[in-house]
Design a protein around this motif. Sequence first.
Motif, PDB file in Angstrom:
ATOM      1  N   ALA A 121     -14.500 -21.834  11.896  1.00  0.00           N
ATOM      2  CA  ALA A 121     -15.343 -22.895  12.663  1.00  0.00           C
ATOM      3  C   ALA A 121     -15.133 -22.559  14.329  1.00  0.00           C
ATOM      4  CB  ALA A 121     -14.520 -24.302  12.455  1.00  0.00           C
ATOM      5  N   GLY A 122     -15.365 -21.436  14.506  1.00  0.00           N
ATOM      6  CA  GLY A 122     -15.560 -21.010  15.883  1.00  0.00           C
ATOM      7  C   GLY A 122     -14.306 -20.467  16.557  1.00  0.00           C
ATOM      8  N   ALA A 123     -12.950 -20.640  15.647  1.00  0.00           N
ATOM      9  CA  ALA A 123     -11.762 -20.488  16.526  1.00  0.00           C
ATOM     10  C   ALA A 123     -11.656 -18.798  16.419  1.00  0.00           C
ATOM     11  CB  ALA A 123     -10.516 -20.668  15.424  1.00  0.00           C
ATOM     12  N   PRO A 124     -11.503 -18.240  17.690  1.00  0.00           N
ATOM     13  CA  PRO A 124     -11.522 -16.753  17.886  1.00  0.00           C
ATOM     14  C   PRO A 124     -10.590 -16.233  16.727  1.00  0.00           C
ATOM     15  CG  PRO A 124     -11.039 -17.867  19.882  1.00  0.00           C
ATOM     16  CD  PRO A 124     -11.062 -18.868  18.874  1.00  0.00           C
ATOM     17  N   VAL A 125     -10.850 -14.855  16.364  1.00  0.00           N
ATOM     18  CA  VAL A 125     -10.168 -14.034  15.470  1.00  0.00           C
ATOM     19  C   VAL A 125      -9.187 -13.653  16.291  1.00  0.00           C
ATOM     20  CG1 VAL A 125      -9.953 -11.989  14.067  1.00  0.00           C
ATOM     21  CG2 VAL A 125     -12.097 -13.523  14.140  1.00  0.00           C
ATOM     22  N   GLY A 126      -7.772 -13.790  15.737  1.00  0.00           N
ATOM     23  CA  GLY A 126      -6.539 -13.292  16.303  1.00  0.00           C
ATOM     24  C   GLY A 126      -5.571 -14.550  16.975  1.00  0.00           C
ATOM     25  N   VAL A 127      -6.268 -15.713  17.038  1.00  0.00           N
ATOM     26  CA  VAL A 127      -5.905 -16.893  17.601  1.00  0.00           C
ATOM     27  C   VAL A 127      -5.176 -17.588  16.547  1.00  0.00           C
ATOM     28  CG1 VAL A 127      -5.749 -18.791  19.371  1.00  0.00           C
ATOM     29  CG2 VAL A 127      -7.028 -16.630  20.016  1.00  0.00           C
ATOM     30  N   ASP A 128      -4.326 -17.225  16.016  1.00  0.00           N
ATOM     31  CA  ASP A 128      -3.712 -17.782  14.691  1.00  0.00           C
ATOM     32  C   ASP A 128      -2.339 -18.381  14.893  1.00  0.00           C
ATOM     33  OD1 ASP A 128      -5.847 -16.581  13.272  1.00  0.00           O
ATOM     34  OD2 ASP A 128      -4.772 -14.724  13.356  1.00  0.00           O
ATOM     35  N   PHE A 129      -2.058 -19.521  14.264  1.00  0.00           N
ATOM     36  CA  PHE A 129      -0.906 -20.064  14.625  1.00  0.00           C
ATOM     37  C   PHE A 129       0.044 -20.443  13.155  1.00  0.00           C
ATOM     38  CE2 PHE A 129      -3.698 -22.701  17.714  1.00  0.00           C
ATOM     39  CZ  PHE A 129      -3.623 -21.572  18.367  1.00  0.00           C
ATOM     40  N   ASP A 130      -0.273 -19.384  12.071  1.00  0.00           N
ATOM     41  CA  ASP A 130       0.410 -19.703  10.785  1.00  0.00           C
ATOM     42  C   ASP A 130       1.944 -18.938  10.886  1.00  0.00           C
ATOM     43  OD1 ASP A 130      -1.703 -17.667  11.114  1.00  0.00           O
ATOM     44  OD2 ASP A 130      -0.632 -16.901   9.343  1.00  0.00           O
ATOM     45  N   THR A 131       2.049 -18.440  11.818  1.00  0.00           N
ATOM     46  CA  THR A 131       3.544 -17.891  12.084  1.00  0.00           C
ATOM     47  C   THR A 131       4.217 -18.241  13.397  1.00  0.00           C
ATOM     48  OG1 THR A 131       2.768 -15.732  13.042  1.00  0.00           O
ATOM     49  CG2 THR A 131       3.061 -15.913  10.636  1.00  0.00           C
ATOM     50  N   GLU A 132       5.376 -18.288  13.575  1.00  0.00           N
ATOM     51  CA  GLU A 132       6.126 -18.684  14.585  1.00  0.00           C
ATOM     52  C   GLU A 132       5.656 -17.790  15.844  1.00  0.00           C
ATOM     53  OE1 GLU A 132      10.364 -19.994  16.446  1.00  0.00           O
ATOM     54  OE2 GLU A 132      10.371 -19.046  14.259  1.00  0.00           O
ATOM     55  N   ALA A 133       5.518 -16.461  15.665  1.00  0.00           N
ATOM     56  CA  ALA A 133       5.212 -15.541  16.603  1.00  0.00           C
ATOM     57  C   ALA A 133       3.828 -15.587  16.946  1.00  0.00           C
ATOM     58  CB  ALA A 133       5.387 -14.184  16.058  1.00  0.00           C
ATOM     59  N   GLY A 134       3.001 -15.820  16.096  1.00  0.00           N
ATOM     60  CA  GLY A 134       1.564 -15.858  16.411  1.00  0.00           C
ATOM     61  C   GLY A 134       1.387 -17.334  17.531  1.00  0.00           C
ATOM     62  N   GLY A 157       5.097 -27.809  11.132  1.00  0.00           N
ATOM     63  CA  GLY A 157       4.201 -28.746  10.518  1.00  0.00           C
ATOM     64  C   GLY A 157       3.110 -29.369  11.186  1.00  0.00           C
ATOM     65  N   TYR A 158       3.185 -29.601  12.472  1.00  0.00           N
ATOM     66  CA  TYR A 158       2.213 -29.955  13.579  1.00  0.00           C
ATOM     67  C   TYR A 158       1.108 -29.066  13.275  1.00  0.00           C
ATOM     68  CZ  TYR A 158      -0.228 -31.753  17.143  1.00  0.00           C
ATOM     69  OH  TYR A 158      -1.256 -32.393  18.042  1.00  0.00           O
ATOM     70  N   LEU A 159       1.463 -27.883  13.457  1.00  0.00           N
ATOM     71  CA  LEU A 159       0.287 -26.895  13.636  1.00  0.00           C
ATOM     72  C   LEU A 159      -0.296 -26.719  12.244  1.00  0.00           C
ATOM     73  CD1 LEU A 159       1.935 -24.020  15.746  1.00  0.00           C
ATOM     74  CD2 LEU A 159       0.260 -25.764  16.381  1.00  0.00           C
ATOM     75  N   ARG A 160       0.278 -26.899  11.294  1.00  0.00           N
ATOM     76  CA  ARG A 160      -0.478 -26.719  10.045  1.00  0.00           C
ATOM     77  C   ARG A 160      -1.373 -28.045   9.726  1.00  0.00           C
ATOM     78  NH1 ARG A 160       3.740 -27.770   6.447  1.00  0.00           N
ATOM     79  NH2 ARG A 160       4.444 -25.448   6.719  1.00  0.00           N
ATOM     80  N   SER A 161      -0.745 -29.273  10.163  1.00  0.00           N
ATOM     81  CA  SER A 161      -1.819 -30.160   9.858  1.00  0.00           C
ATOM     82  C   SER A 161      -2.678 -30.418  11.018  1.00  0.00           C
ATOM     83  CB  SER A 161      -0.781 -31.637  10.296  1.00  0.00           C
ATOM     84  OG  SER A 161       0.227 -31.813   9.535  1.00  0.00           O
ATOM     85  N   TRP A 162      -2.672 -29.776  11.931  1.00  0.00           N
ATOM     86  CA  TRP A 162      -3.839 -30.270  12.929  1.00  0.00           C
ATOM     87  C   TRP A 162      -4.563 -28.700  13.657  1.00  0.00           C
ATOM     88  CZ3 TRP A 162      -5.532 -35.075  13.179  1.00  0.00           C
ATOM     89  CH2 TRP A 162      -4.594 -35.794  12.903  1.00  0.00           C
ATOM     90  N   CYS A 163      -4.106 -27.607  13.320  1.00  0.00           N
ATOM     91  CA  CYS A 163      -4.604 -26.509  13.948  1.00  0.00           C
ATOM     92  C   CYS A 163      -4.903 -25.254  12.715  1.00  0.00           C
ATOM     93  CB  CYS A 163      -3.612 -25.790  14.807  1.00  0.00           C
ATOM     94  SG  CYS A 163      -3.239 -27.089  16.156  1.00  0.00           S
ATOM     95  N   MET A 164      -4.171 -25.114  11.854  1.00  0.00           N
ATOM     96  CA  MET A 164      -4.246 -24.070  10.866  1.00  0.00           C
ATOM     97  C   MET A 164      -5.507 -24.222   9.919  1.00  0.00           C
ATOM     98  SD  MET A 164      -0.639 -22.964   9.763  1.00  0.00           S
ATOM     99  CE  MET A 164       1.114 -23.429  10.756  1.00  0.00           C
ATOM    100  N   GLY A 165      -6.120 -25.217   9.846  1.00  0.00           N
ATOM    101  CA  GLY A 165      -7.573 -25.234   9.302  1.00  0.00           C
ATOM    102  C   GLY A 165      -8.379 -24.305   9.871  1.00  0.00           C
ATOM    103  N   CYS A 166      -8.460 -23.966  11.135  1.00  0.00           N
ATOM    104  CA  CYS A 166      -9.351 -22.860  11.846  1.00  0.00           C
ATOM    105  C   CYS A 166      -8.462 -21.716  12.323  1.00  0.00           C
ATOM    106  CB  CYS A 166      -9.832 -23.748  12.897  1.00  0.00           C
ATOM    107  SG  CYS A 166     -10.980 -24.972  12.345  1.00  0.00           S
ATOM    108  N   HIS A 167      -7.408 -21.986  12.490  1.00  0.00           N
ATOM    109  CA  HIS A 167      -6.293 -20.858  13.404  1.00  0.00           C
ATOM    110  C   HIS A 167      -5.210 -20.476  12.177  1.00  0.00           C
ATOM    111  CE1 HIS A 167      -7.567 -21.377  17.440  1.00  0.00           C
ATOM    112  NE2 HIS A 167      -7.931 -22.825  17.015  1.00  0.00           N
ATOM    113  N   HIS A 168      -5.803 -19.787  11.230  1.00  0.00           N
ATOM    114  CA  HIS A 168      -5.036 -19.006  10.200  1.00  0.00           C
ATOM    115  C   HIS A 168      -5.406 -17.495   9.939  1.00  0.00           C
ATOM    116  CE1 HIS A 168      -2.778 -18.163   6.697  1.00  0.00           C
ATOM    117  NE2 HIS A 168      -2.050 -19.548   6.781  1.00  0.00           N
ATOM    118  N   GLN A 169      -4.653 -16.745   9.928  1.00  0.00           N
ATOM    119  CA  GLN A 169      -4.935 -15.202   9.816  1.00  0.00           C
ATOM    120  C   GLN A 169      -5.735 -14.896   8.660  1.00  0.00           C
ATOM    121  OE1 GLN A 169      -1.660 -12.794  10.110  1.00  0.00           O
ATOM    122  NE2 GLN A 169      -0.435 -14.000   8.904  1.00  0.00           N
ATOM    123  N   ALA A 170      -5.534 -15.945   7.336  1.00  0.00           N
ATOM    124  CA  ALA A 170      -6.128 -15.280   6.212  1.00  0.00           C
ATOM    125  C   ALA A 170      -7.583 -15.893   6.282  1.00  0.00           C
ATOM    126  CB  ALA A 170      -5.457 -16.214   5.106  1.00  0.00           C
TER     127      ALA A 170
END
Length: 117
Positions: A61-74, A41-54
């Motif tokens: 917005a400049g977030a590096p490709v592959g630095v994704d937080f949409d899964t627990e393993a990621g 929930g935290y990562l969805r609210s504050w991080c996944m707007g830029c850090h999502h594999q989709a």
Amino acid sequence: MPWWRSLGALVVVSCGEPASVASIDTSDPCARLTWETFGEGYLRSWCMGCHHQALTDEDRAGAPVGVDFDTEAGAARHFERILARAASPDRDMPPVGGSSETERERLQTWVQCELDR
């Protein structure tokens, strides 16, 4: 006995707290703060707007490709980076501000608990 009294007894009996929830030691922050109860929930609210594999390059917005937080393993692959960039006193993520200090402390605790597991 009228049918509605039986129904009332059934409702009371079936509304108890599940044993798995009741047995969690709520004084232990590592038991309270998990991917399911906090991290996702935290990562969805504050991080996944830029850090999502989709997201495509231009949507990140400049977030590096592959630095994704949409899964627990990621997220787990980047826990050290999350601590440094989003939960430390020198944090710079998210670039538009972010959550309250209390939520940032919870983020730090959650990530540290996950690293210590």
